[in-house]
Design a protein around this motif. Structure first.
Motif, short mmCIF file in Angstrom:
data_model
loop_
_atom_site.label_atom_id
_atom_site.label_comp_id
_atom_site.label_asym_id
_atom_site.label_seq_id
_atom_site.Cartn_x
_atom_site.Cartn_y
_atom_site.Cartn_z
N LEU A 365 5.64 7.90 -7.68
CA LEU A 365 6.02 7.20 -6.45
C LEU A 365 4.97 7.36 -5.36
CD1 LEU A 365 9.86 7.66 -5.97
CD2 LEU A 365 8.54 5.55 -5.77
N LEU A 366 4.06 8.30 -5.55
CA LEU A 366 3.01 8.53 -4.55
C LEU A 366 1.64 8.29 -5.19
CD1 LEU A 366 4.34 11.75 -2.76
CD2 LEU A 366 4.27 9.43 -1.86
N HIS A 367 1.59 7.31 -6.08
CA HIS A 367 0.34 7.14 -6.82
C HIS A 367 -0.84 6.77 -5.93
CE1 HIS A 367 -2.67 5.06 -9.26
NE2 HIS A 367 -2.44 6.06 -10.09
N ASP A 368 -0.59 6.03 -4.86
CA ASP A 368 -1.71 5.69 -3.96
C ASP A 368 -2.25 6.94 -3.27
OD1 ASP A 368 -1.42 3.10 -4.71
OD2 ASP A 368 -0.60 2.37 -2.81
N CYS A 372 -6.11 8.26 -3.50
CA CYS A 372 -6.93 8.58 -2.33
C CYS A 372 -7.46 10.01 -2.45
CB CYS A 372 -6.08 8.42 -1.08
SG CYS A 372 -7.06 8.20 0.38
N TYR A 376 -11.34 10.40 -2.66
CA TYR A 376 -11.92 10.90 -1.41
C TYR A 376 -11.35 12.25 -1.06
CZ TYR A 376 -13.11 6.02 -1.35
OH TYR A 376 -13.56 4.79 -1.70
N VAL A 379 -12.06 14.36 2.54
CA VAL A 379 -13.03 13.57 3.28
C VAL A 379 -13.02 13.96 4.75
CG1 VAL A 379 -11.55 11.62 3.87
CG2 VAL A 379 -13.96 11.25 3.48
N SER A 380 -11.90 14.49 5.18
CA SER A 380 -11.77 14.78 6.62
C SER A 380 -12.23 16.20 6.95
CB SER A 380 -10.32 14.61 7.03
OG SER A 380 -9.50 15.41 6.23
N ASN B 550 4.57 5.77 -1.93
CA ASN B 550 3.29 5.21 -1.53
C ASN B 550 2.60 4.80 -2.83
OD1 ASN B 550 0.95 4.56 -0.11
ND2 ASN B 550 0.11 6.62 -0.35
N VAL B 551 2.96 3.62 -3.30
CA VAL B 551 2.47 3.23 -4.61
C VAL B 551 2.29 1.71 -4.66
CG1 VAL B 551 4.84 3.20 -5.52
CG2 VAL B 551 2.92 3.30 -7.11
N ARG B 562 -9.11 -4.87 -6.08
CA ARG B 562 -8.41 -4.85 -4.78
C ARG B 562 -7.99 -3.44 -4.43
NH1 ARG B 562 -6.54 -9.92 -6.10
NH2 ARG B 562 -4.63 -9.30 -7.18
N LYS B 563 -7.54 -2.74 -5.46
CA LYS B 563 -7.04 -1.39 -5.25
C LYS B 563 -8.16 -0.48 -4.74
CE LYS B 563 -4.42 2.27 -6.37
NZ LYS B 563 -3.05 2.55 -6.08
N ARG B 564 -9.37 -0.70 -5.28
CA ARG B 564 -10.47 0.13 -4.81
C ARG B 564 -10.76 -0.14 -3.35
NH1 ARG B 564 -13.89 -0.84 -8.53
NH2 ARG B 564 -15.16 -2.18 -7.23
N LYS B 565 -10.65 -1.42 -2.96
CA LYS B 565 -10.87 -1.75 -1.55
C LYS B 565 -9.80 -1.07 -0.69
CE LYS B 565 -14.00 -4.85 -2.70
NZ LYS B 565 -15.12 -4.14 -3.28
N LEU B 566 -8.60 -1.06 -1.21
CA LEU B 566 -7.51 -0.42 -0.49
C LEU B 566 -7.78 1.07 -0.30
CD1 LEU B 566 -4.38 -1.10 0.35
CD2 LEU B 566 -3.90 0.32 -1.64
N LEU B 567 -8.31 1.68 -1.35
CA LEU B 567 -8.64 3.09 -1.26
C LEU B 567 -9.71 3.33 -0.20
CD1 LEU B 567 -8.74 4.36 -4.94
CD2 LEU B 567 -7.18 5.04 -3.14
N GLU B 568 -10.67 2.41 -0.14
CA GLU B 568 -11.73 2.56 0.85
C GLU B 568 -11.16 2.48 2.26
OE1 GLU B 568 -14.72 -0.25 -0.35
OE2 GLU B 568 -15.16 1.00 -2.10
N GLN B 570 -8.11 3.35 3.04
CA GLN B 570 -7.41 4.60 3.28
C GLN B 570 -8.40 5.71 3.61
OE1 GLN B 570 -4.85 5.52 -0.02
NE2 GLN B 570 -3.29 4.08 0.66
N LYS B 571 -9.57 5.63 3.00
CA LYS B 571 -10.60 6.62 3.29
C LYS B 571 -10.98 6.55 4.76
CE LYS B 571 -15.47 7.54 2.47
NZ LYS B 571 -16.69 6.95 1.90
N LYS B 574 -8.44 8.19 6.66
CA LYS B 574 -8.52 9.65 6.52
C LYS B 574 -9.63 10.23 7.38
CE LYS B 574 -7.77 12.20 2.72
NZ LYS B 574 -7.82 12.64 1.33
N LYS B 575 -10.68 9.45 7.54
CA LYS B 575 -11.81 9.94 8.34
C LYS B 575 -11.39 10.22 9.77
CE LYS B 575 -16.44 9.04 6.95
NZ LYS B 575 -17.60 8.19 6.98
N MET B 577 -8.76 11.55 10.58
CA MET B 577 -7.84 12.68 10.57
C MET B 577 -8.64 13.97 10.51
SD MET B 577 -4.74 11.26 10.07
CE MET B 577 -3.65 10.95 8.72
#
Lengths: 381, 598
Positions: A365-368, A372, A376, A379-380, B550-551, B562-568, B570-571, B574-575, B577
């Motif tokens: 359920l938290l695969h995204d 990440c 990454y 990364v922070s 979050n999936v 597309r998913k890789r773009k989404l990860l970018e 999110q990156k 995250k930056k 944070m």
């Protein structure tokens, strides 16, 4: 150079109407456009075939759009082109997507007669209001009819698609829908959380506030409810949104999650080969009018070794099979994901069984978040 | 010819038209060709122009042929236009014999104007009131003139009606400068005595010092001494601004101009210092020099740890031109390596931060601003604390003192009640109250600076629908009953989030901040426990529940790219944070203290 088998995906953009949630390129059907499309695709297949002569293909997938809007003889021509120019195994899984309202007996029989052996029916919902909300043309009664028609035509391997997480969907309602899906006894089921993709009608409705989708917590509960009902019904979950009776897992889609090679043709279709992602144009006009010398693929992206590693790890973790560090691409780069994996294990999102890492129930359920974290990490910091 | 020199400043509230008036004067005297005129010539920094305030002072010499047939040299000495720069303003005024008091005919006199005006009166400057913006339909010239009469004691009819925008009254103003403002005095053969009104760093010339010549002569090649800092240097260039640089080789008593010398740092030649001849110095320095010190501190960190050195470089470069800004490296457990930075006030802080982000392309994480506390430890040692995390344990504190300011507030009478309530809430002690006419009241309060730096200005504005104006000056340190509230995330104290607050308000503030943190910290893999504590005593607790879903539901061929773009994406998220222990904290959470509405 791949040692494993590969898949071929053919995209057909034609639809009778555009569903509210759909972000795939779509076009209005006409006989002329369909004929031109088929001719172009057949030519493209022949053109790329020599490049793929070292691959064995054990799946062919006709997706859309609505492939069943295409005249059967045109689909037949394309399948024959594949068979003539590619090493397609005798027992290849050949799937077509279909909409309940257009899957008539002649269509179903036609599909079966040209070698298609698996059918995936876009049921989406067993709730009239739900279908309206999704912008579907068919009603709930057409789904059992379509299933019966497909079975009668000889389709034993039959999949249903469901969409949950609609506005106002209750656990009681979802429970009834699941029961109806199970009563049709498909060999395979996909259940997707409704997702407002940017640019879709649904996205606009959510932005403007005319539609309010349940929040992540509520959708998460619907997901778990769905998983429980389907497990109970004798299906196993082999990917986040995919369920099958043993032996009926979709061979084609597993190529994606295992980051095998695949050839994708048609508008907006993507291919992957040894770390190279390519995509054809998303515009029908450009697809049909491509000058002879123009490249087949509009976009190309060559992944760095470490990106391939990330993709393989991330998508592998969507599946029940999980990932084995010693089988991931990327060589020594694999070391880079060991710490993030430990962190994910500590957080309870991933677990290790022998040599294999798999996502936990919570991790699915938290695969995204997993993705990440893997791609990454820190990364922070 | 001292009798033909006039040195003056313009006193005006933000937006009351100072820069426009200055432009018109330059234009009328032919100092600048019309086609060269860029709007508001004197404000040459982008930020100054955008904010409509003058951050650095400038001086321009104009030549004006008056109606009496004589030619006069008019030196217009601009003053910084903000409450944070009171001291610099006073030194610019000290370089003048007179000042134009510009009052907006539609707004009347504002607190800031009044405070500067009082400084000018204290320095015995001749005041020439100008009622500006008389062309506007809502202008009430008579009311503005009456206000001026009440405040300055000048006859109402002496105030000159004008519209800088339309060019009305400009000649009258120039005539008034010539005839009402006295010429400077001072012998050119006396020992050199010059007042530093400004200094800045020029990439080509090094440090440029702007001076008002009081006595004597300043020449190229002369060996000079700054009397307060004791630095000596040889002048390499002497001249004036017309407003373009004009090298004259010397400056005489009464004149205003600049010199350059081999001066390395602005600290060697500070505003308010007296410049004299190193060999034959004057007897005593000019009065009024103050070693100004920052009133407000905050921590500045680069969001990306890799930019730490870039941040240091940028801070150094900014400091070249701003001696009032200080910084030194500090380390935070939560934020890593950064700098503790001191500013004259909040606006000064905002300007510096904005310039760092804009001119140096840095992404900053800043901690909440704090004042400098004075702590007397039980062993008798007095320490100054500019970071709440540095406050010694309470059992080691004998005495804790905080800085106070005197705030002058001018408000429409109808909002006086809300202003008084706000000031009392902020532990204010009321001082004078004066009715200004036009249904406006001037009131002073002594307030702890701590209560002012966070959101006082905004609160005053909202309490009075934007009609009140506010000005302050530091007065002294006073004993205070203060405690430090710590914020803990998953049991770990986040040093950058600690704040010092009056004991009586600590409980409530702790609760409010904990709640605010809950809003600002996104849900993540784990539950995040948020606690506010004083010492070991937890005064508030709340939890950010772990993320549940979050999936990406559908993930096939085309979705993979597309998913890789989404990860970018999110990156990138995250930056922004900061990782604190196992918790990811967004930058804005470090300013949560500023964001609470109590």
């Amino acid at each position: 150079m791949s040692t494993s088998t590969a898949g071929i995906y053919l995209a057909f953009p034609f639809c009778l109407s555009h569903c509210h949630y759909c972000s795939n390129p779509a076009a209005r059907y006409s006989d002329e456009a369909a004929a031109a499309y088929t001719a172009q695709m057949a030519a493209d297949l022949q053109q790329v075939a020599p490049d793929w002569s070292d691959h064995r293909f054990d799946s062919l997938f006709l997706g859309g759009g609505t492939p069943t809007l295409m005249p059967t003889h045109q689909l037949q021509r394309l399948i024959q082109t594949v068979q003539a120019h590619f090493d397609l195994t005798d027992d290849a899984e050949i799937t077509s997507e279909a909409n309940p309202d257009t899957l008539t007996t002649p269509v179903a029989e036609g599909l079966r007669s040209i070698g298609i052996n698996r059918i995936s029916i876009g049921a989406q919902s067993f709730d009239e209001g739900g279908l309206t909300q999704l912008g579907r043309l068919h009603d709930t009664r057409s789904v059992p009819t379509a299933v019966a028609v497909a079975r009668a035509a000889g389709f034993d391997n039959l999949s249903l698609d469901l969409i949950y997480g609609r506005q106002g969907q209750t656990t009681e309602g979802w429970s009834k829908e699941l029961a109806q899906a199970l009563s049709l006894a498909p060999s395979h089921l996909s259940a997707y959380a409704l997702t407002p993709e940017e640019g879709t009608v649904l996205w606009q409705m959510v932005q403007s506030g005319t539609v309010q989708l349940p929040d992540g917590d509520a959708t998460g509960r619907l997901y778990q409810q769905g998983v429980a009902a389907l497990l109970e019904g004798g299906y196993h979950r082999y990917e986040i949104s995919n369920f099958a009776r043993p032996g009926f897992e979709c061979r084609h889609n597993q190529h994606y999650w295992q980051m095998d090679d695949w050839l994708g043709l048609g508008i907006g279709a993507t291919s992957h080969r040894d770390g190279l992602h390519q995509m054809q144009t998303e515009q029908l006009d450009d697809y049909l009018d491509r000058p002879e010398q123009a490249p087949l693929f509009l976009f190309s992206e060559r992944l760095a070794a470490v990106e391939r590693l990330h993709e393989a790890a991330i998508f592998g973790l969507r599946t029940r099979q999980g990932i084995r560090l010693d089988q991931l691409p990327g060589g020594s780069d694999v070391a880079q994901i060991i710490t993030p994996l430990k962190r994910l294990i500590d957080a309870g999102l991933v677990t290790r069984i022998g040599q294999t890492h798999v996502a936990t129930e919570r991790g699915l359920l938290l695969h995204d978040t997993i993705g990440c974290e893997l791609a990454y990490p820190g990364v922070s910091t | 010819m001292l009798s033909h020199i006039r040195n003056f400043s313009i006193i005006a509230h933000i937006d009351h038209g100072k820069s426009t008036l200055a432009d018109r004067l330059l234009e009328f005297t032919g100092s600048v060709e019309k086609r060269e005129m860029q709007d508001q010539l004197l404000d040459d920094m982008d930020l100054e122009r955008e904010r409509g305030i003058t951050i650095k002072a400038h001086a321009v010499r104009m030549t004006y042929r008056a109606k009496d047939g004589n030619e006069y040299l008019l030196n217009m000495i601009d003053t910084p236009g903000h409450v944070d720069f009171t001291y610099e303003v006073s030194r610019s005024l000290a370089a003048c014999e007179g000042a134009l008091l510009v009052v907006d005919a539609t707004q009347g006199v504002e607190a800031q104007t009044l405070a500067t005006l009082y400084q000018a009166v204290d320095l015995d400057l001749e005041i020439v009131p100008v009622i500006n913006k008389i062309d506007l339909p809502s202008a009430d010239v008579t009311a503005a003139q009456l206000q001026v009469e009440e405040m300055v004691g000048l006859p109402a009819e002496d105030a000159i009606p004008a519209s800088a925008k339309m060019g009305i009254g400009i000649e009258d103003i120039l005539e008034a400068i010539v005839h009402r403002i006295p010429p400077p005095t001072g012998a050119t053969d006396a020992p050199l005595k010059a007042l530093v009104t400004d200094s800045w760093y020029d990439n080509y010339r090094g440090v440029v010092v702007l001076v008002r010549m009081i006595e004597g002569t300043l020449k190229k090649g002369q060996l000079l001494r700054a009397m307060h800092t004791g630095s000596t240097f040889e002048t390499t260039e002497v001249g004036t601004f017309l407003p373009a640089i004009s090298v004259t080789g010397q400056l005489l008593a009464g004149e205003v101009g600049y010199f350059t010398a081999a001066i390395k740092s602005l600290n060697d030649c500070r505003v308010g210092d007296t410049i004299t001849d190193d060999v034959a110095p004057c007897a005593e320095a000019l009065p009024g020099f103050k070693q100004i010190r920052p009133l407000v501190y905050c921590g500045l960190y680069s969001a990306d740890a890799a930019q730490f050195e870039d941040l240091r470089e940028a801070l150094k470069r900014l400091q070249l031109n701003d001696a009032s800004f200080v910084f030194e490296p500090e380390t935070s457990l939560a934020l890593g390596f950064g700098f503790r930075c001191g500013f004259l006030g909040l606006l000064h802080m905002e300007i510096i931060q904005e310039r760092l982000e804009r001119e140096y392309a840095l992404t900053l994480v800043s901690t909440a601003p704090t004042v400098v506390y004075r702590v007397t430890r039980t062993d008798g040692v007095v320490v100054e604390i500019d970071n709440p995390a540095g406050l010694p344990p309470l059992n080691e504190v004998d005495k804790l003192e905080e800085p106070y300011i005197r705030a002058s507030i001018i408000t429409p009478e109808e909002h006086l009640g809300s202003v008084m309530t706000l000031c009392h809430e902020r532990r204010g002690i009321q001082g004078d109250m004066q009715y200004l006419g036009g249904e406006r009241v001037s009131v002073t309060f002594e307030l702890p600076l701590n209560e002012v730096i966070l959101d006082f200005h905004d609160r005053i504005k909202s309490a009075t629908q934007g009609y009140a104006s506010f000005e302050y000056e530091p007065i002294d340190y006073r004993l205070a009953d203060l405690v430090r509230v710590d914020i803990l995330l998953n049991g770990e104290t986040v040093d950058a989030l600690s704040f010092i607050v009056h004991k009586e308000r600590s409980q409530q503030r702790g609760r409010v901040i904990a709640e605010k943190m809950k809003e600002l910290i996104p849900r993540q893999m784990y539950d995040v426990a948020i606690q506010a504590a004083i010492g070991n005593k937890v005064i508030a607790r709340t939890t950010v529940k772990a993320l549940r879903k979050n999936v990406t539901a559908k993930c096939y061929g085309g979705d993979i790219t597309r998913k890789r773009k989404l990860l970018e994406k999110q990156k990138a998220g995250k930056k922004r944070m900061k990782q604190v222990g196992s918790v990811e904290v967004p930058q804005e959470a470090f300013l949560a203290v500023l964001r609470v509405d109590e």
